[in-house]
Design a protein around this motif. Structure first.
Motif, PDB file in Angstrom:
ATOM      1  N   UNK A  56       0.538  -1.026  -0.666  1.00  0.00           N
ATOM      2  CA  UNK A  56       0.204   0.016  -0.072  1.00  0.00           C
ATOM      3  C   UNK A  56       1.012   0.784   0.126  1.00  0.00           C
ATOM      4  N   UNK A  57       0.861   1.840  -0.979  1.00  0.00           N
ATOM      5  CA  UNK A  57       1.192   3.620  -0.238  1.00  0.00           C
ATOM      6  C   UNK A  57       0.705   4.454  -0.025  1.00  0.00           C
ATOM      7  N   UNK A  82      -5.024  12.670   2.224  1.00  0.00           N
ATOM      8  CA  UNK A  82      -5.133  11.526   2.059  1.00  0.00           C
ATOM      9  C   UNK A  82      -5.556  10.901   1.062  1.00  0.00           C
ATOM     10  N   UNK A  83      -4.360   9.975   0.861  1.00  0.00           N
ATOM     11  CA  UNK A  83      -4.898   9.287  -0.590  1.00  0.00           C
ATOM     12  C   UNK A  83      -3.619   8.006  -0.228  1.00  0.00           C
ATOM     13  N   UNK A  84      -4.597   6.880  -0.734  1.00  0.00           N
ATOM     14  CA  UNK A  84      -3.643   5.272  -0.242  1.00  0.00           C
ATOM     15  C   UNK A  84      -4.255   3.984  -1.617  1.00  0.00           C
ATOM     16  N   UNK A 106       4.359   3.547   2.723  1.00  0.00           N
ATOM     17  CA  UNK A 106       4.390   2.031   1.889  1.00  0.00           C
ATOM     18  C   UNK A 106       4.187   1.418   3.191  1.00  0.00           C
ATOM     19  N   UNK A 107       3.076   0.544   3.307  1.00  0.00           N
ATOM     20  CA  UNK A 107       2.739  -0.536   4.643  1.00  0.00           C
ATOM     21  C   UNK A 107       1.736  -1.656   3.974  1.00  0.00           C
ATOM     22  N   UNK A 108       1.745  -2.725   4.553  1.00  0.00           N
ATOM     23  CA  UNK A 108       1.686  -4.312   4.460  1.00  0.00           C
ATOM     24  C   UNK A 108       1.292  -5.042   5.550  1.00  0.00           C
ATOM     25  N   UNK A 109       0.448  -5.910   5.340  1.00  0.00           N
ATOM     26  CA  UNK A 109       0.237  -6.713   6.655  1.00  0.00           C
ATOM     27  C   UNK A 109      -0.241  -7.021   6.114  1.00  0.00           C
ATOM     28  N   UNK A 110      -1.281  -8.889   7.280  1.00  0.00           N
ATOM     29  CA  UNK A 110      -1.596  -9.943   7.217  1.00  0.00           C
ATOM     30  C   UNK A 110      -3.244  -9.327   7.231  1.00  0.00           C
ATOM     31  N   UNK A 111      -3.847  -8.426   8.476  1.00  0.00           N
ATOM     32  CA  UNK A 111      -4.891  -7.201   8.548  1.00  0.00           C
ATOM     33  C   UNK A 111      -4.940  -6.403   8.180  1.00  0.00           C
TER      34      UNK A 111
END
Length: 150
Positions: A56-57, A82-84, A106-111
Motif C-alpha cells: 500500500x502507498x 490523504x490518499x492510499x 508504504x505498508x503491508x500486513x495480514x490485516x
C-alpha cells in the motif's frame, strides 16, 4: 527542508520501484508493518507507476495541490488530504501550479484491510480528508525516529 527516506531493511535506493525488496502483500507475519516512509518537499514534477506497487502507498499532502489520475480522470488532492493506493494499482500524480510537499509511507500486513475498514479509511480513488496536521506530522516524525534507531 530536505527530503527524507527511511526503510525497514537496507535496500538499493537506485531502484525504489523494486518493491520485492521493500516488502509486499505476502508479508503476513504482522497485522500491519510499515516498509518505508519519507517526506518529499517542494516537488514540482510528476510520478507515474504503470504497474503499481506490491504494498500500500499512502500520501499525506501538507503543502500545495496535485492531480491524481484514476483511469485518465484527474482528482485534485490538496493540503490535508490523504490518499492510499492499494497494491498493484497504477498511479499517476502531477503537481499543479505550485510545489507540493507530502509525507508518504508504504505498508503491508495480514490485516491491513480490516484495520483500514475499522477506522473508516478509504482506498483510492477515494480521498480521505483530515484536520489534524500536527498529529500526523508528529506520528511520521516518531516513525522516522524508530527507523533510525532500528
Amino acid at each position: 527542508m530536505k527530503n527524507i527516506w527511511n526503510y525497514l531493511i537496507d535496500v538499493d535506493t537506485t531502484n525504489l520501484n523494486n518493491t520485492k525488496k521493500l516488502g509486499s502483500r505476502e508479508n503476513i507475519q504482522y497485522p500491519l508493518v510499515v516498509n518505508c516512509a519519507g517526506k518529499i518537499s517542494n516537488l514540482t514534477n510528476a510520478d507515474n507507476n504503470n504497474t503499481g506497487r506490491l504494498d500500500y502507498y499512502l500520501l499525506y499532502i501538507y503543502k500545495g495541490e496535485m492531480n491524481v489520475y484514476n483511469n485518465g480522470v484527474a482528482q485534485c488532492v490538496k493540503e490535508g488530504d490523504v490518499i492510499i493506493f492499494p497494491p498493484n494499482k497504477h498511479f499517476r500524480h502531477e503537481c499543479l501550479n505550485t510545489t507540493v510537499s507530502y509525507l508518504w509511507a508504504h505498508f503491508t500486513g495480514s490485516d491491513v484491510n480490516n484495520i483500514l475498514n475499522k477506522y473508516g479509511i478509504l482506498l483510492y480513488p477515494k480521498i480521505n480528508k483530515v484536520n489534524c496536521e500536527n498529529r500526523i506530522s508528529n506520528r511520521f516524525q516518531k516513525l522516522f525516529e524508530r527507523f533510525k534507531k532500528n
